[in-house]
Design a protein around this motif. Structure first.
Motif, short mmCIF file in Angstrom:
data_model
loop_
_atom_site.label_atom_id
_atom_site.label_comp_id
_atom_site.label_asym_id
_atom_site.label_seq_id
_atom_site.Cartn_x
_atom_site.Cartn_y
_atom_site.Cartn_z
N UNK A 298 0.71 -1.16 -0.09
CA UNK A 298 0.05 -0.06 0.04
C UNK A 298 0.96 1.32 -0.13
N UNK A 299 0.49 2.14 -0.78
CA UNK A 299 1.32 3.55 -0.96
C UNK A 299 1.85 4.07 0.13
N UNK A 300 0.88 4.22 1.22
CA UNK A 300 1.26 5.09 2.48
C UNK A 300 1.99 4.32 3.39
N UNK A 301 1.95 2.93 3.13
CA UNK A 301 2.71 2.27 4.13
C UNK A 301 4.34 2.03 3.35
N UNK A 302 4.18 2.08 2.13
CA UNK A 302 5.69 2.20 1.48
C UNK A 302 6.29 3.48 1.72
N UNK A 303 5.47 4.70 1.86
CA UNK A 303 6.13 6.04 2.14
C UNK A 303 6.82 6.04 3.55
N UNK A 304 5.81 5.39 4.58
CA UNK A 304 6.30 5.35 5.97
C UNK A 304 7.64 4.76 6.06
N UNK A 305 7.62 3.69 5.36
CA UNK A 305 8.75 2.70 5.65
C UNK A 305 9.98 3.22 4.65
N UNK A 306 9.65 4.02 3.79
CA UNK A 306 10.90 4.83 2.89
C UNK A 306 11.40 5.85 3.82
N UNK A 307 10.50 6.55 4.43
CA UNK A 307 11.02 7.74 5.14
C UNK A 307 11.86 7.50 6.25
N UNK A 308 11.63 5.97 7.09
CA UNK A 308 12.32 5.42 7.98
C UNK A 308 13.81 5.36 7.60
N UNK A 309 13.68 4.38 6.58
CA UNK A 309 14.92 4.16 5.69
C UNK A 309 15.77 5.30 5.48
N UNK A 310 15.37 6.31 5.18
CA UNK A 310 16.01 7.61 4.45
C UNK A 310 16.44 8.40 6.05
N UNK A 311 15.83 8.36 7.02
CA UNK A 311 16.16 8.79 8.30
C UNK A 311 17.31 7.98 8.78
N UNK A 312 17.10 6.61 8.71
CA UNK A 312 18.40 5.83 9.12
C UNK A 312 19.80 6.22 8.38
N UNK A 313 19.53 6.14 7.15
CA UNK A 313 20.67 6.40 6.23
C UNK A 313 21.30 7.94 6.55
N UNK A 314 20.50 8.84 6.91
CA UNK A 314 20.82 10.12 7.38
C UNK A 314 21.63 10.16 8.61
N UNK A 315 21.10 9.16 9.71
CA UNK A 315 21.97 9.30 10.83
C UNK A 315 23.09 8.40 11.07
N UNK A 316 23.18 7.58 10.10
CA UNK A 316 24.50 6.75 9.82
C UNK A 316 25.68 7.67 9.29
N UNK A 317 25.06 8.43 8.22
CA UNK A 317 25.99 9.16 7.51
C UNK A 317 26.43 10.28 8.58
N UNK A 318 25.45 10.91 9.18
CA UNK A 318 25.96 11.90 10.41
C UNK A 318 26.99 11.08 11.28
N UNK A 319 26.53 10.10 11.81
CA UNK A 319 27.54 9.41 12.83
C UNK A 319 28.80 9.16 11.95
#
Length: 586
Positions: A298-319
């Motif tokens: 479902x599209x909303x579910x995909x967006x929620x999961x994608x947002x979390x994956x992008x946040x994780x990548x951002x935090x790992x990059x900052x770390x």
């Protein structure tokens, strides 16, 4: 069926758990024994097993439960998407206040044999099964057969037992006791999934399973392997709950709360630093990635999961940046470029408009981290080339080009000024210490200091800042000394040219009358000399000359000599000093 979401309840209480939904895994078997969530044994008994990205678990065989699958129709999917969009427009606090928990609304059914199945309202009834009415004629108006009631009654009994175990797990203090109660509750819910084929009951049961798994996920004292096993199980159940919710016409509030809780769980499992460092996080990331790229999700579910994956990548990059591993930071952020582009396209759907601000925020942060890592890489490379230039002169200019490129990148991407300041300081060092050229070195150091001063933090302890600041101060002190020397030379030349006039002025300075007469007659254009006459002037001699002195001083005041040459200014200044002496004496 409608009363399952008619009573308000605490949003933290598990509501109806959900059977893994077909739309999330097209390759999944339609056999309920293959698609049910859980086993008769505790679910986490083998936490090391592979986590499938789609809800899939084993359930104990039940003779009275025929194989069932739930596949939403196109019309129901469109209606479900509209409800998803409406749910996302409802403020989160309102969704949580109005959320209906089936586990509490039916908690009074302690005797399953006395439970009666409520009649579902027409709007929430599942689509008719045409295979049971091939002639398309209206079925006889007879009361529902008992065989249709049996699965729901048995399902309700098992769900009530699971809800009781959930409450026990929620209130359990030792981690081992909580985990054991969670496993027992999931076993009950798994068995209940086989006893119904109604979409809203499947959605409700899977939601309860999702919340139950979340008890272990949110327990910081739980075993790491168990926590990450239950993360996968919880997300599978949440995905199944949302898929069945579309077919079961669940309320907007119900759908909204599931999305909120799923988002919180995803953020906790993927974004938190502790989860990032876990050895099990890779499996969860793989699960999320598969769900995001599954076209049936479902599209909303995909967006929620994608947002979390992008946040994780951002935090790992900052770390990685904070640890000085800029290459790793660039890799982590760049590997999510395709997902970043995809999610920006997904949120352009009008139904997902409310998710766009949060997606824009996380993608902007990810890009900023990626650009920051690139600038840091250029700074690191420039320093390395500068050190290599000791034995290789060609490396000097390569280092300069690399550092200049970093400065351009900082200005283009509007990165923090601190990085640009350090890059400029390195450029200044190369010009001053290696190439021995003062002018470009000073300009680079001066720009570095200006960038540093524009930052909110202080850099007094940083060597690059101290080096730039010392160089700038040394240059400014030298320039100030040179300016003072030139001014002294000019003053000395003027004094020599005015020597005779100043000598005459000093010789005539024998009294106020004589000096006033000399000044007014020698330097015309000012106030005329007016000799004191007792008959003409009513005031005495001193007051008369004092008044005349004040008028003459106004003529020679520096404010009236701004446009004159330096020589005349110097002369008038000496005259003013002499006249002021008489004024003060009187």
């Amino acid at each position: 069926m409608g009363n399952y979401r008619s009573t308000p309840s605490n949003s933290s209480t598990p509501s109806q758990p959900v059977r893994p939904a077909q739309p999330l895994n097209p390759n999944k078997s339609k056999n309920p024994r293959q698609t049910s969530v859980g086993d008769s044994e505790p679910i986490a008994a083998q936490p090391q097993q592979h986590i499938d990205p789609t809800p899939q678990a084993k359930v104990p065989p039940v003779a009275s439960a025929p194989p069932v699958s739930v596949e939403p129709t196109a019309a129901s999917m469109n209606a479900g998407n509209a409800r998803f969009a409406s749910a996302m427009k409802t403020p989160k606090h309102r969704r949580r206040q109005t959320f209906v928990s089936d586990s509490e609304s039916n908690s009074t059914h302690s005797q399953p044999q006395q439970h009666t199945v409520p009649t579902a309202p027409p709007a929430s009834a599942p689509p008719a099964d045409e295979s049971q009415n091939p002639s398309n004629t209206a079925p006889p108006a007879a009361s529902p057969p008992a065989a249709q009631d049996e699965p729901t009654v048995a399902w309700r009994a098992l769900v009530d037992e699971g809800n009781a175990l959930f409450a026990a797990a929620k209130n359990a203090s030792p981690t081992t006791a909580r985990t054991s109660a969670v496993k027992q509750a999931l076993t009950k819910y798994n068995a209940a999934l086989l006893l119904t084929k109604k979409p809203n009951e499947l959605a409700s049961t899977s939601k309860n399973m999702f919340l139950t798994c979340g008890l272990v996920v949110n327990d910081d004292d739980a075993d790491s392997e168990n926590r990450y096993y239950f993360i996968g199980e919880a997300l599978s159940c949440a995905a199944a709950a949302l898929a069945c919710a579309i077919e079961g016409n669940m309320s907007e509030e119900w759908i909204g709360v599931v999305l909120d809780k799923m988002s919180d769980l995803v953020d906790k499992s993927l974004v938190e630093a502790g989860c990032i460092a876990s050895s099990r996080s890779g499996g969860v990331v793989q699960l999320m990635t598969k769900l995001v790229h599954n076209s049936a999700t479902q599209l909303h579910l995909k967006i929620v999961l994608a947002r979390a994956l992008l946040r994780r990548a951002n935090k790992k990059g900052a770390l990685a940046i904070s640890e000085g591993d800029y290459n790793r930071a660039a890799e982590v952020t760049e590997e999510r470029a395709d997902l970043r582009h995809s999610v920006l396209e997904w949120v352009c759907d009008p139904l997902c408009a409310n998710l766009k601000p949060s997606i824009d925020e996380v993608t902007s942060a990810l890009l900023n981290t990626m650009y920051l890592a690139g600038a840091k890489k250029l700074l690191q490379r420039g320093k390395a080339l500068r050190e290599e230039s000791v034995s290789d002169d060609e490396k000097v200019f390569e280092a300069l080009d690399t550092l200049r490129l970093g400065v351009v990148e900082c200005q283009r991407r509007k990165l923090p000024r601190a990085i640009e300041a350090e890059l400029l300081s390195e450029i200044g060092y190369i010009w001053s210490n290696i190439l021995k050229v003062d002018e470009p070195a000073y300009h680079a150091y001066h720009a570095s200091v200006q960038c540093a001063l524009a930052c909110p933090q202080l850099f007094n302890a940083n060597n690059w800042y101290k080096r730039a600041k010392d160089a700038v101060e040394k240059r400014e002190q030298a320039e100030a000394a040179e300016e003072q020397r030139r001014k002294s030379d000019v003053d000395e030349a003027i004094r020599k040219s005015l020597a005779s006039e100043l000598a005459t002025l000093s010789a005539m300075n024998t009294g106020i009358e004589s000096i006033l007469m000399h000044v007014t007659k020698t330097y015309l254009g000012g106030v005329a000399f007016d000799k004191h006459n007792p008959e003409k002037h009513k005031s005495d001699k001193d007051k008369h000359y004092r008044k005349l002195l004040v008028s003459i001083l106004r003529h020679f005041h520096p404010d009236n000599t701004m446009t004159l040459s330096p020589k005349v200014k110097k002369l008038y200044n000496e005259i003013t000093i002499v006249l002021t002496g008489h004024l003060n004496a009187n």
